[in-house]
Enzyme design. Structure first.
Site, PDB file in Angstrom:
ATOM      1  CB  CYS A   1       4.402   3.037   2.003  1.00  0.00           C
ATOM      2  SG  CYS A   1       2.815   2.824   2.882  1.00  0.00           S
TER       3      CYS A   1
ATOM      4  CD  GLU B   1      -2.978   5.747  -2.409  1.00  0.00           C
ATOM      5  OE1 GLU B   1      -2.081   6.488  -1.825  1.00  0.00           O
ATOM      6  OE2 GLU B   1      -4.068   6.124  -2.540  1.00  0.00           O
TER       7      GLU B   1
HETATM    8  P1  NAP Z   1       6.134  -3.453  -6.007  1.00  0.00           P
HETATM    9  O1  NAP Z   1       7.550  -4.181  -6.160  1.00  0.00           O
HETATM   10  O2  NAP Z   1       6.158  -2.200  -7.007  1.00  0.00           O
HETATM   11  O3  NAP Z   1       4.957  -4.524  -6.647  1.00  0.00           O
HETATM   12  C1  NAP Z   1       3.739  -4.121  -6.336  1.00  0.00           C
HETATM   13  C2  NAP Z   1       2.916  -4.873  -7.080  1.00  0.00           C
HETATM   14  O4  NAP Z   1       2.924  -4.753  -8.687  1.00  0.00           O
HETATM   15  C3  NAP Z   1       3.104  -6.448  -6.979  1.00  0.00           C
HETATM   16  O5  NAP Z   1       1.707  -7.322  -6.928  1.00  0.00           O
HETATM   17  C4  NAP Z   1       3.755  -6.876  -8.152  1.00  0.00           C
HETATM   18  O6  NAP Z   1       3.658  -8.191  -8.544  1.00  0.00           O
HETATM   19  C5  NAP Z   1       3.155  -5.935  -9.315  1.00  0.00           C
HETATM   20  N1  NAP Z   1       3.995  -5.641 -10.450  1.00  0.00           N
HETATM   21  C6  NAP Z   1       4.896  -5.735 -10.722  1.00  0.00           C
HETATM   22  N2  NAP Z   1       5.581  -5.297 -12.258  1.00  0.00           N
HETATM   23  C7  NAP Z   1       4.170  -5.293 -12.611  1.00  0.00           C
HETATM   24  C8  NAP Z   1       3.979  -5.029 -14.031  1.00  0.00           C
HETATM   25  N3  NAP Z   1       4.768  -4.891 -14.769  1.00  0.00           N
HETATM   26  N4  NAP Z   1       2.561  -4.855 -14.074  1.00  0.00           N
HETATM   27  C9  NAP Z   1       1.513  -4.947 -13.199  1.00  0.00           C
HETATM   28  N5  NAP Z   1       1.887  -5.358 -11.977  1.00  0.00           N
HETATM   29  C10 NAP Z   1       3.172  -5.351 -11.729  1.00  0.00           C
HETATM   30  O7  NAP Z   1       6.082  -3.113  -4.928  1.00  0.00           O
HETATM   31  P2  NAP Z   1       6.249  -4.281  -3.360  1.00  0.00           P
HETATM   32  O8  NAP Z   1       7.681  -4.639  -3.264  1.00  0.00           O
HETATM   33  O9  NAP Z   1       5.322  -5.165  -3.219  1.00  0.00           O
HETATM   34  O10 NAP Z   1       5.842  -2.971  -2.242  1.00  0.00           O
HETATM   35  C11 NAP Z   1       6.774  -2.090  -1.725  1.00  0.00           C
HETATM   36  C12 NAP Z   1       6.274  -0.579  -2.207  1.00  0.00           C
HETATM   37  O11 NAP Z   1       4.989  -0.523  -2.168  1.00  0.00           O
HETATM   38  C13 NAP Z   1       7.104   0.334  -1.623  1.00  0.00           C
HETATM   39  O12 NAP Z   1       7.769   1.060  -2.519  1.00  0.00           O
HETATM   40  C14 NAP Z   1       5.932   0.992  -0.755  1.00  0.00           C
HETATM   41  O13 NAP Z   1       6.258   2.376  -0.323  1.00  0.00           O
HETATM   42  C15 NAP Z   1       4.770   0.815  -1.579  1.00  0.00           C
HETATM   43  N6  NAP Z   1       3.595   1.097  -0.769  1.00  0.00           N
HETATM   44  C16 NAP Z   1       2.993   2.271  -0.848  1.00  0.00           C
HETATM   45  C17 NAP Z   1       1.883   2.215   0.091  1.00  0.00           C
HETATM   46  C18 NAP Z   1       0.925   3.501  -0.090  1.00  0.00           C
HETATM   47  O14 NAP Z   1      -0.094   3.659   0.392  1.00  0.00           O
HETATM   48  N7  NAP Z   1       1.381   4.790  -0.850  1.00  0.00           N
HETATM   49  C19 NAP Z   1       1.351   1.289   0.932  1.00  0.00           C
HETATM   50  C20 NAP Z   1       2.211   0.296   0.766  1.00  0.00           C
HETATM   51  C21 NAP Z   1       3.388   0.145   0.211  1.00  0.00           C
HETATM   52  P3  NAP Z   1       4.953  -9.264  -8.226  1.00  0.00           P
HETATM   53  O15 NAP Z   1       4.911  -9.383  -6.879  1.00  0.00           O
HETATM   54  O16 NAP Z   1       4.455 -10.705  -9.120  1.00  0.00           O
HETATM   55  O17 NAP Z   1       6.300  -8.962  -8.792  1.00  0.00           O
END
Ligand code: NAP
Ligand code: MG
Length: 559
Positions: free
Chosen positions: A321, A287
């Protein structure tokens, strides 16, 4: 929350008891900040050598909690624990799994104020949105339990093929995959951890949860709800630490059988590619991001349009998102709509999100705050104009946290990259179009396809639903142009670069994503069937003839 059920609809008119409960919870929590929290692996508290200090974006002087900075070793321990627990949990009768998931949901509901208060302090979400995230989690978990029940545990007799001399039984059984990894984002830390976790568990998988580091505390409180519900040791494991180290180790471990990632496109696509690195294909539910358009026709009710757009542009400071980050308006109503958008935005209250009157809190961290400054600079240089906002907030409490003004941009050329890039901040660009076809072309001309909104006539709305490339679509909705999906009403998921399963979270075909199908064909010689039928016949006709008296007596004795 006795006597009151929080839903997206009731969020607009909450009773006084809700405010009182929330205020008390904030006061209690603030008196008790800064505790250390363990990871939970195989039912035990596990500590790492290094710690993460979790400060509030509302006021960075507040240390909310100290969490473990787990590493690759902890990642592997958690997966091993989940693997060990899988045989037992997957063979636990599905009705018992349903019961435990429901119990966890009810614990969440009982703690809604405490959890909502922690969410507001850690994410910077306003009180109604914070409570909404928590309630939504309980609802998503209950919905997966309900789907399991309505489908009889996904054990379904199939047709009988006519084999001469044999009797065939064909049964389809959906069975869990094994160890399921759940990686969640900061913005809906509860629902986007709990929704997938509830589905994975009720389906019979064991889970490893890795929250975003910015919101590890609130997800630790979620893990506590599961622990208190009484899941056996190792069925639910919770680890904290950087995505780039601990997170990557989870993804790279070949003992993981399936995963759900919710977060940004770039991290999700990397995870998808890395996850493919095994000897066979494993399921991964993704997602990802959004760049959600709201289209306004010349026939729209402009007040509804302005209300819905502002809610969706600036709810959670644009860090949803589903945020309405692009507005496309037909020429004849452009000036009128733009004036209404400006007026409504300037009335939004910004401040401490635990306070009742606050609509906008801070953005989540220093890096988002810096992004805001960089994007607004880039917009000015490209000729974009700030209809309102454009600056970070300063003075008083604003100097303590990450506060950015809700910002509406006009006159940014459609060719500029920020019409396509997900900024994930309270910045929305508004563009003028000469007709709806042009609006639709621009709306669909992005890598994403998450949510979309429309305001216009009903006939136009049908056209919009047909043409728009998005998984969640709304027409003429003042409650939110592109945001505010609620379990049971709007299952949530994206097309194109916004999602990968094609089945929305909280929808009726969702829990099935966590199971693979096994067909069980059992063949018996037909003779056996004939003999069995003969043996059964006398007792069957007896009970039918003599009525229910004796038979019922026998039955109740046995029961
Ligand atoms: P993010 O930076 O992509 O991080 C998401 C998760 O991935 C965090 O737990 C992060 O941990 C982890 N992560 C980072 N690098 C990783 C790796 N190499 N391997 C495994 N896990 C890793 O996203 P965010 O800033 O938290 O959230 C915002 C994003 O989420 C936006 O793009 C938004 O659109 C999207 N989103 C989508 C939906 C949907 O339903 N489509 C819903 C909500 C949000 P760390 O925090 O420790 O880096
Ligand atoms: Mg933080």
């Amino acid at each position: 929350m006795a006597g009151f059920k929080l839903t997206y609809a009731t969020m607009f008119n909450p009773p006084e008891a809700l405010h009182k409960g929330f205020d008390l919870a904030v006061a209690r929590l603030k008196a008790n900040l800064g505790r250390e929290y363990s990871m939970i692996i195989d039912g035990k508290d596990v500590f790492a050598d290094e710690k993460i200090e979790d400060r509030s974006p509302v006021n960075t002087d507040w240390v909310l909690a100290r969490l473990q900075k787990g590493n690759a070793q902890h990642a592997n321990m958690a997966i091993a624990a989940a693997r060990k627990a899988f045989p037992g949990w997957s063979r636990t009768p599905w009705k018992d799994r349903v019961r435990l998931v429901r119990k966890a949901a009810s614990i969440i509901e009982k703690r809604i104020f405490e959890l909502g208060a922690a969410m507001a302090l850690e994410v910077g979400k306003n009180r109604m949105e914070s409570l909404g995230d928590v309630q939504e989690t309980a609802d998503l978990m209950s919905y997966s339990a309900l789907m399991m029940e309505q489908n009889q545990g996904f054990i379904k007799p199939m047709g009988k093929d006519k084999l001469i001399g044999y009797d065939a039984t064909n049964i389809s059984v959906l069975r869990p995959y094994g160890v399921w990894l759940i990686v969640s984002p900061f913005n809906f830390p509860f629902a986007l951890t709990g929704g997938p976790t509830g589905a994975a568990l009720v389906a019979g998988n064991t889970v490893v949860i890795k929250p975003a580091t910015d919101t590890a505390w609130i997800v630790r409180l979620y893990a506590e709800c599961l622990r208190d519900a009484g899941f056996p040791a190792g069925v639910v494991n919770f680890v904290t630490g950087p995505g780039s180290t601990l997170g990557q180790a989870l993804v790279d471990n070949p003992q993981v059988d399936g995963a759900t990632f919710t977060g940004s496109f770039d991290v999700g696509m990397k995870m998808f590619r890395d996850f493919a690195n095994r000897n066979y294909v494993r399921p991964i539910v993704l997602e990802l991001g959004g760049k959600n358009p709201a289209i306004v026709s010349r026939h729209a009710n402009l007040d509804d349009a302005a209300t819905g757009i502002i809610r969706s542009a600036f709810g959670l400071q644009g860090q949803k998102c589903s945020a309405a980050s692009r507005v496309l308006v037909e020429e004849p109503v452009y000036t009128d709509l733009v004036a209404r958008l400006k007026d409504k935005t300037e009335k939004l209250a910004m401040g401490d999100p635990t306070e009742r009157a606050t609509y906008l809190g801070p953005v989540v961290n220093q890096s988002s705050y810096n992004d805001f400054k960089n994007f607004t600079e880039e917009i000015s240089q490209a000729g974009g104009k700030f209809l309102t906002g454009g600056h970070v907030k300063t003075g008083g409490i604003f100097d303590k946290g990450y506060y950015c003004e809700p910002t509406l941009v006009t006159d940014l050329p459609f060719s500029h990259r920020l019409w396509q890039y997900e900024m994930f901040l309270p910045i929305t660009t508004i563009g003028r179009v000469s007709n709806l076809d042009q609006a639709m072309k621009i709306a669909n001309d992005v890598n994403y396809g998450l949510t979309a909104g429309f305001y216009g006539s009903e006939k136009e709305a049908e056209w919009f639903f047909d043409k728009i490339e998005a998984g969640v679509t709304y027409a003429n909705r003042p409650q939110g142009a592109t945001t505010g999906a609620w379990p049971g009403f709007q299952p949530f998921g994206g097309w194109k670069g916004s999602g990968a399963s094609g089945k929305n979270g909280g929808g009726y075909p969702y829990v099935q994503l966590y199971m693979h199908e096994q067909i069980r064909t059992l063949i018996r010689p037909a003779k056996a069937k004939v003999a069995q039928t003969r043996k059964m016949k006398p007792s069957k006709s007896k009970s039918t003839k003599k009525g229910s008296g004796k038979a019922a007596g026998r039955k109740s004795k046995r029961a």
